[in-house]
Design an enzyme around this catalytic site. Sequence first.
Site, PDB file in Angstrom:
ATOM      1  N   ASP A   1     -12.329 133.875  19.257  1.00 10.36           N
ATOM      2  CA  ASP A   1     -11.898 134.955  20.112  1.00 10.36           C
ATOM      3  C   ASP A   1     -12.231 135.294  21.463  1.00 10.36           C
ATOM      4  O   ASP A   1     -13.329 135.913  21.372  1.00 10.36           O
ATOM      5  CB  ASP A   1     -11.261 136.283  19.269  1.00 10.36           C
TER       6      ASP A   1
ATOM      7  N   ASP B   1      -7.159 132.756  27.541  1.00  6.95           N
ATOM      8  CA  ASP B   1      -7.481 133.357  26.295  1.00  6.95           C
ATOM      9  C   ASP B   1      -7.310 132.323  25.087  1.00  6.95           C
ATOM     10  O   ASP B   1      -6.247 131.729  25.152  1.00  6.95           O
ATOM     11  CB  ASP B   1      -6.787 134.476  25.941  1.00  6.95           C
TER      12      ASP B   1
END
Length: 501
Positions: free
Chosen positions: A181, A380
Amino acid sequence: MSEPASKPFLLFCALIFLFFTSTLPRDLPDATTRTTTTTTILDVTSSLQQAHNILSFDLQTQKPSTQTTITTSTPSFSNSSLSFSLELHPRETIYKIHHKDYKSLVLSRLHRDTARFNSLTARLQLALEDISKSDLKPLETEIKPEDLSTPVTSGTSQGSGEYFTRVGVGNPARQFYMVLDTGSDINWLQCQPCTDCYQQIDPIFDPTASSTYAPVTCQSQQCSSLEMSSCRSGQCLYQVNYGDGSYTFGDFATESVSFGNSGSVRNVALGCGHDNEGLFVGAAGLLGLGGGPLSLTNQLKATSFSYCLVNRDSAGSSTLDFNSVQLGVDSVTAPLMKNRKIDTFYYVGLSGMSVGGQMVSIPESAFRLDESGNGGIIVDCGTAITRLQTQAYNPLRDAFVRMTQNLKVAGAVALFDTCYDLSGQASVRVPTVSFHFADGKSWNLPAANYMIPVDSAGTYCFAFAPTTSSLSIIGNVQQQGTRVTFDLANNRMGFSPNKCQ
């Protein structure tokens, strides 16, 4: 001149005119008025076959034993000099949830992705409103003795976490699948004893079985760096909340983390979660690769990291690499920027987008990160679908629709408002979609990275979505098959196509 004499003269003039006009290049008028549309081929047959295969994928052919323990000593390192790699796997090849068909799998992914996007925008909004850490406290949750014997329970698949990697935790090190992440900083994993833990592939980590586990005190720098913390008996407690109401709560500690045969790092600050709701089902926890002080990248003092994400419907794997910048002649580089309001996110200097080789009319402000911390676009790996501000998305979509009038239109699906019926087609040509960066370079996406199947019948959707948030995000569907490099030492990003191996 008499009228009979004028007719031959007029005929002569007409022949001279026809002669000269016939010698001119026939495409000259079009050359100034017609713009060539660049296209790329979408392999419909191949992507539908992948969609079929992922539903019948046999986990036993992929995942290693969950009981793996490293008993031999591994070298220890504590600085940024060591280069090493970890394998990355798509979620469906590691942890399988039954879906009746491919469309239900896609809708499940999109549901998780919406929750993921909401969590990032909510966190940014808190930062923009100058909500201080002292204003944030963990929930009033007290771990009672009787709770400690509560059986492990299953959570719901609300978090995103589409790509897993495997690391060792503790001494002796036990191996765990962890979510990758880049949109968060706190590393954490589920720990015994559990007040409430969701189902994971590996056994729950037992800190009492590790000789290197050490609680963090409330006065430590690590504890003060947490956004949400409190104390109990002088020991630091952490909590991370996510946008869908999910959270992880427990003790903050330091522990040894090992990376295959590359070595181990001692005293990595991480959360030992005893109460974990609705998060990342299948994985033991999360590796935070954001830009904050508690992220794994900062604790490793990494000068760079990169990853390549294989197609989520693929059974293949790729790598997460640290301290090994891999930018070749075919790589596209772009400025890497930070938001002074929030240090977690990785912003990229995007100047515009094109469809079919033609720049789309998008306001320059749509991608600009301003002084107040609003706007901008981040890269992301945890968000699946690229979100663009409405003022950028609408003209992008409209340009794509204008150039795909030859394709049969289908109805909207979930957050996708532009879909096509490609049933019966082996392949189709679609206009190329490209990102254009502030330094003048452009990244041309493969067709499969923006035209994705949403069922097994041949319905494909344009894989972008609008948002009213000031934050735009380049998601992992658009990144698939591209090695994305975060060159932290030089404040630049790199996009290298076909570098997953």
